[in-house]
Design a protein around this motif. Structure first.
Motif, PDB file in Angstrom:
ATOM      1  N   TYR A 250     -98.084 -51.232   7.181  1.00  0.00           N
ATOM      2  CA  TYR A 250     -98.385 -52.586   6.706  1.00  0.00           C
ATOM      3  C   TYR A 250     -99.281 -53.311   7.708  1.00  0.00           C
ATOM      4  O   TYR A 250    -100.312 -53.898   7.344  1.00  0.00           O
ATOM      5  N   SER A 251     -98.941 -53.224   8.989  1.00  0.00           N
ATOM      6  CA  SER A 251     -99.740 -53.976   9.948  1.00  0.00           C
ATOM      7  C   SER A 251    -101.103 -53.308  10.170  1.00  0.00           C
ATOM      8  O   SER A 251    -102.082 -53.965  10.475  1.00  0.00           O
ATOM      9  N   ARG A 252    -101.177 -51.989   9.945  1.00  0.00           N
ATOM     10  CA  ARG A 252    -102.460 -51.297  10.113  1.00  0.00           C
ATOM     11  C   ARG A 252    -103.428 -51.658   8.986  1.00  0.00           C
ATOM     12  O   ARG A 252    -104.577 -52.021   9.217  1.00  0.00           O
ATOM     13  N   PHE A 253    -102.944 -51.617   7.739  1.00  0.00           N
ATOM     14  CA  PHE A 253    -103.869 -51.765   6.609  1.00  0.00           C
ATOM     15  C   PHE A 253    -103.931 -53.170   6.041  1.00  0.00           C
ATOM     16  O   PHE A 253    -104.932 -53.565   5.492  1.00  0.00           O
ATOM     17  N   ILE A 254    -102.861 -53.923   6.129  1.00  0.00           N
ATOM     18  CA  ILE A 254    -102.856 -55.254   5.523  1.00  0.00           C
ATOM     19  C   ILE A 254    -103.197 -56.315   6.572  1.00  0.00           C
ATOM     20  O   ILE A 254    -104.107 -57.104   6.412  1.00  0.00           O
ATOM     21  N   LEU A 255    -102.464 -56.258   7.672  1.00  0.00           N
ATOM     22  CA  LEU A 255    -102.703 -57.276   8.703  1.00  0.00           C
ATOM     23  C   LEU A 255    -103.874 -56.908   9.602  1.00  0.00           C
ATOM     24  O   LEU A 255    -104.389 -57.727  10.332  1.00  0.00           O
ATOM     25  N   LYS A 256    -104.300 -55.649   9.556  1.00  0.00           N
ATOM     26  CA  LYS A 256    -105.383 -55.142  10.419  1.00  0.00           C
ATOM     27  C   LYS A 256    -105.103 -55.433  11.892  1.00  0.00           C
ATOM     28  O   LYS A 256    -106.005 -55.746  12.662  1.00  0.00           O
ATOM     29  N   ASP A 257    -103.863 -55.339  12.227  1.00  0.00           N
ATOM     30  CA  ASP A 257    -103.445 -55.672  13.595  1.00  0.00           C
ATOM     31  C   ASP A 257    -102.840 -54.411  14.205  1.00  0.00           C
ATOM     32  O   ASP A 257    -101.663 -54.169  14.135  1.00  0.00           O
ATOM     33  N   PHE A 258    -103.696 -53.515  14.740  1.00  0.00           N
ATOM     34  CA  PHE A 258    -103.153 -52.217  15.139  1.00  0.00           C
ATOM     35  C   PHE A 258    -103.331 -51.878  16.607  1.00  0.00           C
ATOM     36  O   PHE A 258    -103.084 -50.789  17.029  1.00  0.00           O
ATOM     37  N   VAL A 259    -103.795 -52.828  17.399  1.00  0.00           N
ATOM     38  CA  VAL A 259    -103.855 -52.530  18.835  1.00  0.00           C
ATOM     39  C   VAL A 259    -102.517 -52.854  19.474  1.00  0.00           C
ATOM     40  O   VAL A 259    -101.982 -52.092  20.261  1.00  0.00           O
ATOM     41  N   GLN A 260    -101.980 -53.956  19.074  1.00  0.00           N
ATOM     42  CA  GLN A 260    -100.666 -54.306  19.575  1.00  0.00           C
ATOM     43  C   GLN A 260     -99.624 -53.360  18.994  1.00  0.00           C
ATOM     44  O   GLN A 260     -99.953 -52.514  18.182  1.00  0.00           O
ATOM     45  N   GLY A 261     -98.409 -53.518  19.407  1.00  0.00           N
ATOM     46  CA  GLY A 261     -97.359 -52.663  18.843  1.00  0.00           C
ATOM     47  C   GLY A 261     -97.054 -51.483  19.737  1.00  0.00           C
ATOM     48  O   GLY A 261     -96.237 -50.634  19.413  1.00  0.00           O
ATOM     49  N   TRP A 262     -97.692 -51.439  20.855  1.00  0.00           N
ATOM     50  CA  TRP A 262     -97.411 -50.352  21.798  1.00  0.00           C
ATOM     51  C   TRP A 262     -95.943 -50.380  22.212  1.00  0.00           C
ATOM     52  O   TRP A 262     -95.298 -49.348  22.294  1.00  0.00           O
ATOM     53  N   THR A 263     -95.442 -51.590  22.406  1.00  0.00           N
ATOM     54  CA  THR A 263     -94.051 -51.732  22.844  1.00  0.00           C
ATOM     55  C   THR A 263     -93.085 -51.114  21.851  1.00  0.00           C
ATOM     56  O   THR A 263     -92.243 -50.294  22.213  1.00  0.00           O
ATOM     57  N   SER A 264     -93.272 -51.492  20.581  1.00  0.00           N
ATOM     58  CA  SER A 264     -92.325 -50.970  19.599  1.00  0.00           C
ATOM     59  C   SER A 264     -92.486 -49.461  19.465  1.00  0.00           C
ATOM     60  O   SER A 264     -91.508 -48.735  19.271  1.00  0.00           O
ATOM     61  N   LEU A 265     -93.727 -48.999  19.620  1.00  0.00           N
ATOM     62  CA  LEU A 265     -93.971 -47.556  19.506  1.00  0.00           C
ATOM     63  C   LEU A 265     -93.214 -46.795  20.590  1.00  0.00           C
ATOM     64  O   LEU A 265     -92.451 -45.870  20.322  1.00  0.00           O
ATOM     65  N   ILE A 266     -93.416 -47.253  21.801  1.00  0.00           N
ATOM     66  CA  ILE A 266     -92.808 -46.516  22.911  1.00  0.00           C
ATOM     67  C   ILE A 266     -91.286 -46.604  22.838  1.00  0.00           C
ATOM     68  O   ILE A 266     -90.570 -45.642  23.087  1.00  0.00           O
ATOM     69  N   LEU A 267     -90.791 -47.785  22.407  1.00  0.00           N
ATOM     70  CA  LEU A 267     -89.344 -47.945  22.291  1.00  0.00           C
ATOM     71  C   LEU A 267     -88.759 -46.971  21.274  1.00  0.00           C
ATOM     72  O   LEU A 267     -87.762 -46.309  21.537  1.00  0.00           O
ATOM     73  N   SER A 268     -89.448 -46.890  20.130  1.00  0.00           N
ATOM     74  CA  SER A 268     -88.858 -46.034  19.108  1.00  0.00           C
ATOM     75  C   SER A 268     -88.963 -44.561  19.494  1.00  0.00           C
ATOM     76  O   SER A 268     -88.051 -43.788  19.233  1.00  0.00           O
ATOM     77  N   VAL A 269     -90.053 -44.189  20.154  1.00  0.00           N
ATOM     78  CA  VAL A 269     -90.173 -42.790  20.591  1.00  0.00           C
ATOM     79  C   VAL A 269     -89.033 -42.443  21.552  1.00  0.00           C
ATOM     80  O   VAL A 269     -88.361 -41.422  21.411  1.00  0.00           O
ATOM     81  N   LEU A 270     -88.803 -43.352  22.500  1.00  0.00           N
ATOM     82  CA  LEU A 270     -87.740 -43.096  23.477  1.00  0.00           C
ATOM     83  C   LEU A 270     -86.382 -43.028  22.801  1.00  0.00           C
ATOM     84  O   LEU A 270     -85.570 -42.150  23.071  1.00  0.00           O
ATOM     85  N   PHE A 271     -86.175 -43.967  21.882  1.00  0.00           N
ATOM     86  CA  PHE A 271     -84.872 -44.059  21.225  1.00  0.00           C
ATOM     87  C   PHE A 271     -84.587 -42.794  20.426  1.00  0.00           C
ATOM     88  O   PHE A 271     -83.527 -42.168  20.549  1.00  0.00           O
ATOM     89  N   ILE A 272     -85.585 -42.403  19.624  1.00  0.00           N
ATOM     90  CA  ILE A 272     -85.375 -41.211  18.798  1.00  0.00           C
ATOM     91  C   ILE A 272     -85.221 -39.976  19.676  1.00  0.00           C
ATOM     92  O   ILE A 272     -84.364 -39.125  19.443  1.00  0.00           O
ATOM     93  N   GLY A 273     -86.032 -39.906  20.738  1.00  0.00           N
ATOM     94  CA  GLY A 273     -85.901 -38.780  21.669  1.00  0.00           C
ATOM     95  C   GLY A 273     -84.494 -38.711  22.234  1.00  0.00           C
ATOM     96  O   GLY A 273     -83.894 -37.641  22.314  1.00  0.00           O
ATOM     97  N   GLY A 274     -83.966 -39.856  22.589  1.00  0.00           N
ATOM     98  CA  GLY A 274     -82.618 -39.901  23.166  1.00  0.00           C
ATOM     99  C   GLY A 274     -81.583 -39.393  22.185  1.00  0.00           C
ATOM    100  O   GLY A 274     -80.757 -38.543  22.512  1.00  0.00           O
ATOM    101  N   ILE A 275     -81.654 -39.908  20.961  1.00  0.00           N
ATOM    102  CA  ILE A 275     -80.684 -39.480  19.951  1.00  0.00           C
ATOM    103  C   ILE A 275     -80.794 -37.979  19.706  1.00  0.00           C
ATOM    104  O   ILE A 275     -79.786 -37.268  19.597  1.00  0.00           O
ATOM    105  N   GLN A 276     -82.013 -37.476  19.682  1.00  0.00           N
ATOM    106  CA  GLN A 276     -82.180 -36.034  19.439  1.00  0.00           C
ATOM    107  C   GLN A 276     -81.527 -35.216  20.540  1.00  0.00           C
ATOM    108  O   GLN A 276     -80.860 -34.221  20.280  1.00  0.00           O
TER     109      GLN A 276
END
Ligand code: UDP
Ligand code: MG
Length: 307
Positions: A250-276
């Motif tokens: 949604y934020s990539r195609f509708i809001l065209k806001d795709f530079v930000q979001g690094w924080t949420s990206l890294i958080l989710s990668v870490l979180f999922i990695g941890g659970i795995q």
């Protein structure tokens, strides 16, 4: 045929054996003359074995099973149960934390028709706050995730009937958790209460590492909850990840806001990695125990015995 076998696992207990022997002897001779004291020497590095052999040469009721190396407390008790001849078997620690005199009261309840009489700790003296707290938490968790009722605040100090011993022999799993296996067996089970003393002398053969392994054996032998937890956690995390994915699109195609979001990206990668990793770890715990059992090695090796 013996009325009672007393099974005593021994690991570096030379400073306790003499007193233990005389107190046990005094108690058990009040019950019957047909008894045996079965000392299981679990690879002691001190002169425990020499002391036991000396006792056995003076007293024919003293039996011994000498292991080829240290196999662990639960295995030592199991070997005693395998080879003992009594109609009733008492499991007791060698360090006098379990008072031998309590056997009289336990035996009375046994005679009233209970196949298992365990000793429940009212208080525990001389143990670290850490040990008390971890033990308490562990037994609460265990009882909430297993289907069988493993009595709280008990150790292996108990009387079991020969019938229970027969059931235990049919449970050849390598990771022993006797108090769980005995609870699982059923029959009439009751308890007496006591104050747990400090070790008479010597030091514990159960450092934190052994305690942790024992706790994991208890859980993995009697519960598949951790495996289910892996699945549940997997679903929960996937669900959150799916929502995040929609948001990212949604934020990539509708809001065209795709530079930000690094924080949420890294958080989710870490979180999922941890659970795995957690889930893999849980599965690994079960698989390692399965492979132990598939190898089908003997549970213990007896170097020498007079039974
Ligand atoms: N023990 C054993 N093998 C081991 C560790 C302990 O046979 O590898 C015996 C020990 O001699 C004692 C009983 O098991 O009779 C209980 O051990 P300990 O008192 O060291 O444990 P704690 O009471 O500190 O939990
Ligand atoms: Mg002890």
């Amino acid at each position: 045929m013996k009325d009672i076998s007393i099974i005593i696992p021994v690991y570096n207990e030379s400073s306790n054996i003499t007193l233990l022997y005389s107190r046990l002897k005094n108690v058990v001779s009040q019950i019957t003359t047909h008894y045996e004291l079965v000392f299981v020497n679990d690879g002691s590095r001190d002169n425990s074995m020499a002391m036991i052999k000396k006792l056995s040469s003076e007293d024919p009721s003293v039996k011994y099973i000498d292991f080829s190396r240290n196999f662990g407390h639960q295995v030592a008790v199991s070997a005693g149960i395998d080879l003992a001849a009594g109609n009733a078997m008492v499991i007791i620690d060698a360090d006098l934390q379990d008072p031998p005199e309590l056997i009289l009261e336990m035996y009375k309840k046994y005679k009233e028709g209970n196949e298992v009489v365990f000793a429940k700790r009212k208080t525990r003296k001389g143990e670290s706050v850490f040990k008390l707290l971890t033990a308490k938490i562990f037994y609460r968790i265990l009882s909430s995730i297993t289907a069988i009722d493993i009595p709280l605040d008990t150790g292996d100090f108990r009387i079991i009937d020969k019938k229970i011993a027969e059931v235990l022999k049919q449970m050849p799993e390598q990771e022993k958790f006797l108090r769980g296996q005995i609870a699982w067996a059923g029959f009439n089970q009751t308890f007496v209460e006591y104050e747990r003393n400090e070790r008479h002398a010597g030091k514990t053969g159960y450092p934190f590492k052994k305690m942790l392994r024992f706790a994991l054996d208890g859980i993995t032998s009697f519960s598949n909850f951790p495996l289910k937890f892996a699945t549940l956690a997997g679903f929960a995390v996937s669900f959150v990840a799916f929502i995040l994915m929609l948001y990212a699109l949604y934020s990539r195609f509708i809001l065209k806001d795709f530079v930000q979001g690094w924080t949420s990206l890294i958080l989710s990668v870490l979180f999922i990695g941890g659970i795995q990793l957690i889930c893999l770890g849980i599965i690994g715990e079960y698989i390692s125990r399965m492979s132990n059992n598939i190898r089908n090695r003997p549970m213990y090796i007896v170097k020498e015995t007079n039974i």
